[in-house]
Motif scaffolding. Structure first.
Motif, PDB file in Angstrom:
ATOM      1  N   LYS A   1      -3.884   9.150  -3.193  1.00  0.00           N
ATOM      2  CA  LYS A   1      -2.825   9.172  -2.165  1.00  0.00           C
ATOM      3  C   LYS A   1      -1.500   9.673  -2.737  1.00  0.00           C
ATOM      4  CE  LYS A   1      -5.383   6.955   0.912  1.00  0.00           C
ATOM      5  NZ  LYS A   1      -6.603   7.706   0.625  1.00  0.00           N
TER       6      LYS A   1
ATOM      7  N   SER B   1      -4.723  17.887  -2.358  1.00  0.00           N
ATOM      8  CA  SER B   1      -5.713  17.796  -1.264  1.00  0.00           C
ATOM      9  C   SER B   1      -7.032  18.425  -1.690  1.00  0.00           C
ATOM     10  CB  SER B   1      -5.205  18.510  -0.007  1.00  0.00           C
ATOM     11  OG  SER B   1      -4.068  17.860   0.466  1.00  0.00           O
ATOM     12  N   LEU B   2      -6.955  19.572  -2.380  1.00  0.00           N
ATOM     13  CA  LEU B   2      -8.187  20.259  -2.764  1.00  0.00           C
ATOM     14  C   LEU B   2      -8.839  19.629  -3.993  1.00  0.00           C
ATOM     15  CD1 LEU B   2      -7.330  24.043  -2.213  1.00  0.00           C
ATOM     16  CD2 LEU B   2      -8.698  22.548  -0.782  1.00  0.00           C
TER      17      LEU B   2
ATOM     18  N   PHE C   1       0.840  -1.207   0.000  1.00  0.00           N
ATOM     19  CA  PHE C   1       0.000   0.000   0.000  1.00  0.00           C
ATOM     20  C   PHE C   1       0.873   1.255   0.000  1.00  0.00           C
ATOM     21  CE2 PHE C   1      -2.186   3.419   2.279  1.00  0.00           C
ATOM     22  CZ  PHE C   1      -3.335   3.537   1.515  1.00  0.00           C
ATOM     23  N   GLU C   2       1.874   1.266   0.899  1.00  0.00           N
ATOM     24  CA  GLU C   2       2.757   2.440   0.994  1.00  0.00           C
ATOM     25  C   GLU C   2       3.594   2.588  -0.282  1.00  0.00           C
ATOM     26  OE1 GLU C   2       2.313   4.411   3.373  1.00  0.00           O
ATOM     27  OE2 GLU C   2       1.638   3.312   5.127  1.00  0.00           O
TER      28      GLU C   2
ATOM     29  N   PHE D   1       1.797  12.793  10.763  1.00  0.00           N
ATOM     30  CA  PHE D   1       2.048  13.738  11.856  1.00  0.00           C
ATOM     31  C   PHE D   1       0.754  14.148  12.560  1.00  0.00           C
ATOM     32  CE2 PHE D   1       6.156  14.486   9.738  1.00  0.00           C
ATOM     33  CZ  PHE D   1       6.992  14.516  10.843  1.00  0.00           C
ATOM     34  N   LEU D   2      -0.280  14.434  11.771  1.00  0.00           N
ATOM     35  CA  LEU D   2      -1.469  15.085  12.340  1.00  0.00           C
ATOM     36  C   LEU D   2      -2.610  14.138  12.666  1.00  0.00           C
ATOM     37  CD1 LEU D   2      -1.638  18.218  10.017  1.00  0.00           C
ATOM     38  CD2 LEU D   2      -0.808  18.123  12.357  1.00  0.00           C
ATOM     39  N   VAL D   3      -2.630  12.978  12.037  1.00  0.00           N
ATOM     40  CA  VAL D   3      -3.822  12.141  12.179  1.00  0.00           C
ATOM     41  C   VAL D   3      -3.549  10.831  12.894  1.00  0.00           C
ATOM     42  CG1 VAL D   3      -5.637  10.990  10.884  1.00  0.00           C
ATOM     43  CG2 VAL D   3      -4.834  13.205  10.131  1.00  0.00           C
ATOM     44  N   ILE D   4      -2.491  10.139  12.480  1.00  0.00           N
ATOM     45  CA  ILE D   4      -2.250   8.853  13.160  1.00  0.00           C
ATOM     46  C   ILE D   4      -1.158   8.962  14.222  1.00  0.00           C
ATOM     47  CG2 ILE D   4      -3.124   7.404  11.267  1.00  0.00           C
ATOM     48  CD1 ILE D   4      -0.246   6.831  10.482  1.00  0.00           C
ATOM     49  N   TYR D   5      -0.663  10.180  14.415  1.00  0.00           N
ATOM     50  CA  TYR D   5       0.290  10.479  15.489  1.00  0.00           C
ATOM     51  C   TYR D   5       1.506   9.555  15.460  1.00  0.00           C
ATOM     52  CZ  TYR D   5      -4.077  12.597  16.891  1.00  0.00           C
ATOM     53  OH  TYR D   5      -5.240  13.287  16.885  1.00  0.00           O
TER      54      TYR D   5
ATOM     55  N   GLY E   1      -9.160  15.463  -2.660  1.00  0.00           N
ATOM     56  CA  GLY E   1      -9.518  15.116  -1.284  1.00  0.00           C
ATOM     57  C   GLY E   1      -8.608  14.019  -0.756  1.00  0.00           C
ATOM     58  N   ALA E   2      -9.215  13.061  -0.067  1.00  0.00           N
ATOM     59  CA  ALA E   2      -8.410  11.994   0.529  1.00  0.00           C
ATOM     60  C   ALA E   2      -8.320  10.782  -0.389  1.00  0.00           C
ATOM     61  CB  ALA E   2      -9.020  11.592   1.870  1.00  0.00           C
ATOM     62  N   GLY E   3      -8.960  10.859  -1.554  1.00  0.00           N
ATOM     63  CA  GLY E   3      -9.027   9.674  -2.410  1.00  0.00           C
ATOM     64  C   GLY E   3      -7.736   9.345  -3.119  1.00  0.00           C
TER      65      GLY E   3
ATOM     66  N   ASN F   1      -0.678  13.142   7.171  1.00  0.00           N
ATOM     67  CA  ASN F   1      -1.490  12.148   7.878  1.00  0.00           C
ATOM     68  C   ASN F   1      -0.731  11.546   9.060  1.00  0.00           C
ATOM     69  OD1 ASN F   1      -4.103  11.590   7.264  1.00  0.00           O
ATOM     70  ND2 ASN F   1      -3.676   9.595   6.354  1.00  0.00           N
TER      71      ASN F   1
END
Lengths: 346, 277
Positions: B229, B221-222, B55-56, B239-243, B225-227, B237
């Motif tokens: 990658k 991003s604009l 995936f990555e 840093f800010l979302v999955i910490y 969106g998130a679709g 993501n």
């Protein structure tokens, strides 16, 4: 006249430069000032109507930094030893994470007397954070595109929404509620039990993919498309935005699903070791007073925390919305985000 | 043996060098250090996760594909634009230059939101295609790779046009005429004379556009969106979302390595062209 540097002139210039550099912090130290980190979407209302009366009454200047809850949490984490924020306003599951990391300090009625007047259910973990208002989360829809409204959560899985839904990414808090709805639709269990049926929820969420126009991470992205009718609906959107825009004449509305609406509490807290603690307590108190609580109801259409404020028709009281197990959400959300990226938004 | 003295004028670069060391070198060193920090100590776990997970790896490939498509689109449209500009009269040239430079003064967010209007189902692009009968029903362009590539290319086009134009305007028109005198058809004269001479400009444009695309965050991003990658979204993501700052730092180092490889390859290609010219 040409500038001729000599030792005395250079010394003078150096002193002047040092004074100029130090001036802002000296001025800041003299004038009382607190920094409040809160939602970006509320910045206008905060700066225009909430902060000015506080500043006039207290003589304390408030700097409002609007951002996402996750960004505010990161500020708290990186400034842990020397916080610059005095007060923080975040979603409850993020607040829970901040509380677990000792980034917050509890408020008490001695410093925040209004805590004794608001609904007791609004006070979390003995004052570590306070749910100062509760927006309602349901389905936002464009009234021109869907003139008959949307009766239930199940409807957005229907073929009439093919390619017309803006779905929030799991990094947006309300998406955990959509996951709960999906689990409810898949298992038939009530929200209270369905919220723990994560696998079933993800399986059902996969079925919504043909209806997705886009997955958004910035609310304004979806809101623009919804207001213009490119998107027909946004599942799991909050009253603060939808009903405020509706009152301004924008053709959108928030449904009241037959399965029930969700609560998405807005929480406020004092930052542990944050500067100007007394000013910070005074600000939190101000946020709970009747005039400001009335503002949440009349301007944002959110359920107020103060029982003395009549929410008015159309605003569901917080106890009639389903409030998720935020401890469970907070613990599992990072894993859900990664799963969402791989299974739903891929 | 005589000791070579440093030209005193070279010290004028010292303040700028010190500034970059502090604001760029130090954060990059911290980023690199963070990328090796794991829960257990120090190791390559974050790199292993990114490079070992399909995936990555897909995110890295999608980022490279996105950057390559945007660079290709910019190279094709940008070259034609720069060529037309170089060949135009002074007045038209000034007009074309303003047309390409002026949008650079507008915020990238405004331009990207503008593209969301253009790409809507009832937007100008679909309306035009419907009007000329090219399509029977509106195409879905928003939140698609096609929309993303064309949106990004239009925003980054000046960074391709300007270096190509800078090289093109230095080529004397007589060279093209000389090729024609010697019997070369216009296309042959362009391919064998003009194009090789402009390659340094194209390489510079490719390096700039590719680097800017591979690290773009706001535009994808604009527009998607998130679709869709990309590495830059994965960094935000992490840093800010999955910490997981270690994972974000490792992704940042990989992104930096890709951008540096492209810039260095472009530099090497330009140097080689310079030697053979």
């Amino acid at each position: 006249m040409m500038f001729r540097p000599n030792r005395r002139r250079l010394l003078g210039l150096g002193t002047a430069a040092a004074a100029a550099l130090a001036a802002p912090s000296l001025v800041r130290a003299q004038a009382r000032e607190i920094v409040v980190g809160g939602p970006a979407g509320m910045a206008g209302l905060m700066r225009d109507e909430v902060i000015p009366p506080f500043e006039r009454a207290s003589g304390i200047r408030v700097l409002y930094e609007g951002s996402r809850s996750a960004v505010n949490l990161q500020k708290l984490q990186t400034q842990k030893d020397r916080p610059q924020l005095s007060v923080v306003m975040m979603d409850e599951d993020i607040m829970m994470r901040a509380g677990n990391e000792q980034l917050l300090t509890a408020a008490a009625t001695a410093g925040v007397p209004e805590m004794g007047r608001i609904m007791p259910a609004s006070i979390a973990r003995d004052g570590l954070w306070i749910r100062y208002k509760t927006p309602r989360s349901a389905i936002a829809y464009n009234t021109r595109r869907v003139p008959g409204g949307i009766a239930s959560w199940a409807a957005v899985w229907g073929p009439e929404f093919r390619g017309r839904l803006m779905v929030p990414h799991m990094s947006i808090t309300s998406t955990v509620q959509l996951l709960c709805v999906a689990a409810h639709l898949a298992t038939g269990k009530p929200f209270q039990e369905a919220q723990y049926e994560v696998d079933a929820g993800f399986r059902k969420l996969r079925e919504i993919k043909p209806n997705v126009l886009g997955f958004y991470t910035a609310g304004q992205q979806a809101q623009t498309l919804l207001e213009q009718g490119e998107a027909f609906a946004v599942p799991a959107e909050i009253s603060s935005y939808v009903l405020m825009r509706k009152s301004e004449g924008v053709p959108i509305d928030l449904n009241t699903p037959t399965e029930g609406s969700f609560a998405l509490p807005s929480a406020i807290a004092l930052v542990n070791r944050g500067p100007q603690q007394d000013g910070a307590q005074a600000f939190v108190n101000h946020m709970l007073t009747v005039p400001i609580q009335r503002l949440w109801a009349t301007r944002l259409f959110d359920s107020p925390a103060h029982p003395g404020v009549d929410a008015g028709p159309g605003i569901l009281p917080a106890d009639r919305m389903f409030n998720m197990d935020w401890e469970f959400v907070s613990t599992n959300r990072p894993a859900w985000i990664q799963r969402f990226d791989r299974e739903i938004a891929a | 043996m005589t000791q070579q003295r440093i030209d005193p004028v070279a010290w004028l670069a010292a303040p700028a060098a010190a500034y970059f060391l502090v604001v760029l070198g130090l954060p990059l060193a911290l980023l690199l250090a963070a990328s090796f920090r794991t829960g257990d100590g120090i190791g390559l776990a974050h790199y292993a996760r990114i490079l070992g997970d399909p995936f990555e790896r897909g995110v890295i490939l999608a980022t490279l594909r996105y950057a390559a498509l945007v660079t290709l689109a910019c190279a094709v449209f940008g070259y034609v634009y720069a060529y037309a500009m170089a060949r135009a009269s002074a007045a038209v040239q000034a007009l074309l230059l303003v047309a390409i430079v002026l949008p650079m003064t507008v915020s990238v967010i405004v331009k990207t939101f503008g593209w969301t209007i253009l790409l809507r189902s009832n937007g100008p692009v679909n309306s035009a295609l419907l009007a000329i009968g090219a399509i029977d029903e509106p195409l879905r362009l928003l939140f698609t790779e096609t929309g993303l590539v064309f949106g990004t290319a239009s925003i980054l086009l000046p960074y391709m046009v300007l270096p190509v134009f800078a090289v093109l305007r230095q080529i004397p028109p007589e060279q093209h005429d000389a090729a024609a005198t010697l019997g070369a058809a216009p296309v042959e004269a362009f391919i064998r004379v003009v194009l090789p001479l402009t390659l340094p400009g194209v390489i510079a444009g490719v390096a700039i556009v590719f680097s800017m695309t591979v690290s773009a965050y706001v535009i994808p991003s604009l527009l998607t969106g998130a679709g869709y990658k990309t590495l830059s979204k994965a960094i935000a993501n992490a840093f800010l979302v999955i910490y997981n700052p270690g994972l974000g730092a490792a992704a940042g180092v990989i992104l930096l390595a890709i951008a540096m490889a492209i810039v260095m390859a472009a530099g090497a290609a330009a140097a080689r062209l310079g030697r053979t010219a």
